[in-house]
Enzyme design. Sequence first.
Site, PDB file in Angstrom:
ATOM      1  N   TYR A   1       0.817  -1.212   0.000  1.00 44.25           N
ATOM      2  CA  TYR A   1       0.000   0.000   0.000  1.00 44.25           C
ATOM      3  C   TYR A   1       0.851   1.262   0.000  1.00 44.25           C
ATOM      4  O   TYR A   1       0.395   2.332  -0.418  1.00 44.25           O
ATOM      5  CB  TYR A   1      -0.941   0.023   1.210  1.00 44.25           C
ATOM      6  CG  TYR A   1      -2.033  -1.016   1.174  1.00 44.25           C
ATOM      7  CD1 TYR A   1      -2.305  -1.749   0.031  1.00 44.25           C
ATOM      8  CD2 TYR A   1      -2.802  -1.274   2.298  1.00 44.25           C
ATOM      9  CE1 TYR A   1      -3.299  -2.703   0.002  1.00 44.25           C
ATOM     10  CE2 TYR A   1      -3.810  -2.231   2.284  1.00 44.25           C
ATOM     11  CZ  TYR A   1      -4.050  -2.945   1.124  1.00 44.25           C
ATOM     12  OH  TYR A   1      -5.039  -3.886   1.111  1.00 44.25           O
TER      13      TYR A   1
ATOM     14  N   LYS B   1       4.086 -15.178   3.274  1.00 41.84           N
ATOM     15  CA  LYS B   1       4.111 -15.957   2.019  1.00 41.84           C
ATOM     16  C   LYS B   1       5.573 -16.225   1.689  1.00 41.84           C
ATOM     17  O   LYS B   1       6.072 -15.925   0.600  1.00 41.84           O
ATOM     18  CB  LYS B   1       3.394 -15.190   0.902  1.00 41.84           C
ATOM     19  CG  LYS B   1       3.127 -16.020  -0.359  1.00 41.84           C
ATOM     20  CD  LYS B   1       2.167 -17.176  -0.130  1.00 41.84           C
ATOM     21  CE  LYS B   1       1.894 -17.890  -1.467  1.00 41.84           C
ATOM     22  NZ  LYS B   1       1.120 -19.141  -1.256  1.00 41.84           N
TER      23      LYS B   1
ATOM     24  N   ASP C   1      -2.352 -18.098   2.406  1.00 42.35           N
ATOM     25  CA  ASP C   1      -3.457 -18.815   1.786  1.00 42.35           C
ATOM     26  C   ASP C   1      -3.986 -19.911   2.706  1.00 42.35           C
ATOM     27  O   ASP C   1      -5.202 -20.128   2.819  1.00 42.35           O
ATOM     28  CB  ASP C   1      -3.055 -19.382   0.425  1.00 42.35           C
ATOM     29  CG  ASP C   1      -1.682 -20.038   0.426  1.00 42.35           C
ATOM     30  OD1 ASP C   1      -0.910 -19.803   1.364  1.00 42.35           O
ATOM     31  OD2 ASP C   1      -1.398 -20.783  -0.530  1.00 42.35           O
TER      32      ASP C   1
ATOM     33  N   ASP D   1      -5.302  -6.765   5.901  1.00 41.91           N
ATOM     34  CA  ASP D   1      -6.512  -6.120   5.402  1.00 41.91           C
ATOM     35  C   ASP D   1      -7.528  -7.167   4.965  1.00 41.91           C
ATOM     36  O   ASP D   1      -8.719  -7.095   5.286  1.00 41.91           O
ATOM     37  CB  ASP D   1      -6.138  -5.202   4.230  1.00 41.91           C
ATOM     38  CG  ASP D   1      -7.257  -4.257   3.834  1.00 41.91           C
ATOM     39  OD1 ASP D   1      -8.293  -4.228   4.521  1.00 41.91           O
ATOM     40  OD2 ASP D   1      -7.100  -3.551   2.828  1.00 41.91           O
TER      41      ASP D   1
ATOM     42  N   ASP E   1     -11.019  -8.880   7.495  1.00 41.15           N
ATOM     43  CA  ASP E   1     -12.406  -8.873   7.040  1.00 41.15           C
ATOM     44  C   ASP E   1     -12.982 -10.285   7.025  1.00 41.15           C
ATOM     45  O   ASP E   1     -14.153 -10.498   7.357  1.00 41.15           O
ATOM     46  CB  ASP E   1     -12.509  -8.261   5.632  1.00 41.15           C
ATOM     47  CG  ASP E   1     -12.576  -6.745   5.667  1.00 41.15           C
ATOM     48  OD1 ASP E   1     -12.358  -6.168   6.755  1.00 41.15           O
ATOM     49  OD2 ASP E   1     -12.845  -6.131   4.625  1.00 41.15           O
TER      50      ASP E   1
END
Length: 368
Positions: A143, A200, A233, A257, A261
Amino acid sequence: MIAYKICLLPGDGIGPEIIAEGVKVLDAVGAKHGLTFAYTEALIGGAAIDACGEALPASILEMAKAADAVLLAAVGGPKWDTTDPDKPRPEQGLLGIRKGLQLYTNLRPVQIFDALSGASTLKPEVIEGVDLMMVRELTGGVYFGRRERFYDEAGAGVDGTPGQRAYDTMEYREYEIDRIARQAFEAARKRRGKVTSVDKANVLESSRLWREVVHRIHEEDYPDVELEDILVDNCAMQLITRPADFDVLVTENMFGDILSDEAAQITGSLGMLASASLGDGTALYEPSHGSAPDIAGQGIANPLAQILSVEMMLRYSFNAQEAADDVRRAVTAVLDAGWRTGDIADGATPKEKVVDTSRMGDLVVDHL
């Protein structure tokens, strides 16, 4: 009487409606516990773009810095959606204030209110006992990395013809990982003593650095805390299959982020999830949900995430633990009594009573 300065940022959509309920609860709990609050209100996001052409005017950032805490509602909406990189977007206000206040830690507690266990799409036996804390790094990663979109004469089309290209850079410095890891380990020490570090590392170099730094901090300073690594994942899958096994999850910005959620939906509604963004100065508190422009102005938005953000403000910025506990108890009592806004009403609870935004705030105050 202790007086605290609070900067209010209602933002867009349902923001003004729900922040009004947060202020209502702050005033009530303050009167009960001998706390007083002085409010300043300012524009951010789409509302600021409409008023002055930018999502976070410099004067607003200075106002936020001068406050003891910032209470934000929500930003964004289709009115300001654009893919033009030269036009302002509401989200720039949110990213900008996080960066400007140097808020590098986002805390999102995910807990199950017993009265709402039926609102989750997961089976009751899967969500039983869920009590986890998402610790998300806020000021690094993709970001805030270098980015560019350009017309590539050398050939970006499938047939080698000129075309558009774009890139975004995920970048982390060692100190950024160090400080967020320490926040996670400290949080775990006050909870159940387990940190799950999300990365990751099988693909990304930034994740390999992330894992190395987290392990070094663990070995040197927090050997008493259990640490496990999980690929992002796999984490997305495990949050659905075994959410009660997690205690503290620490993650870089974009992964956090997305995962926060997902974790929020375990509870049945984003309308129930609060968050705290912390750094070394003024902290910011906001609900985890968006601005919901489709229901703005209808008085049906759920204000409980905003009210629970007030609870976190009392706890983390003002060290008013008894007042914070009171807010949590009041929200629990309201839900136990069957009061609901539309988003958390399941139609199956016999004593369920659906109320509007303002009435829900009044009920929390009554229970206080």
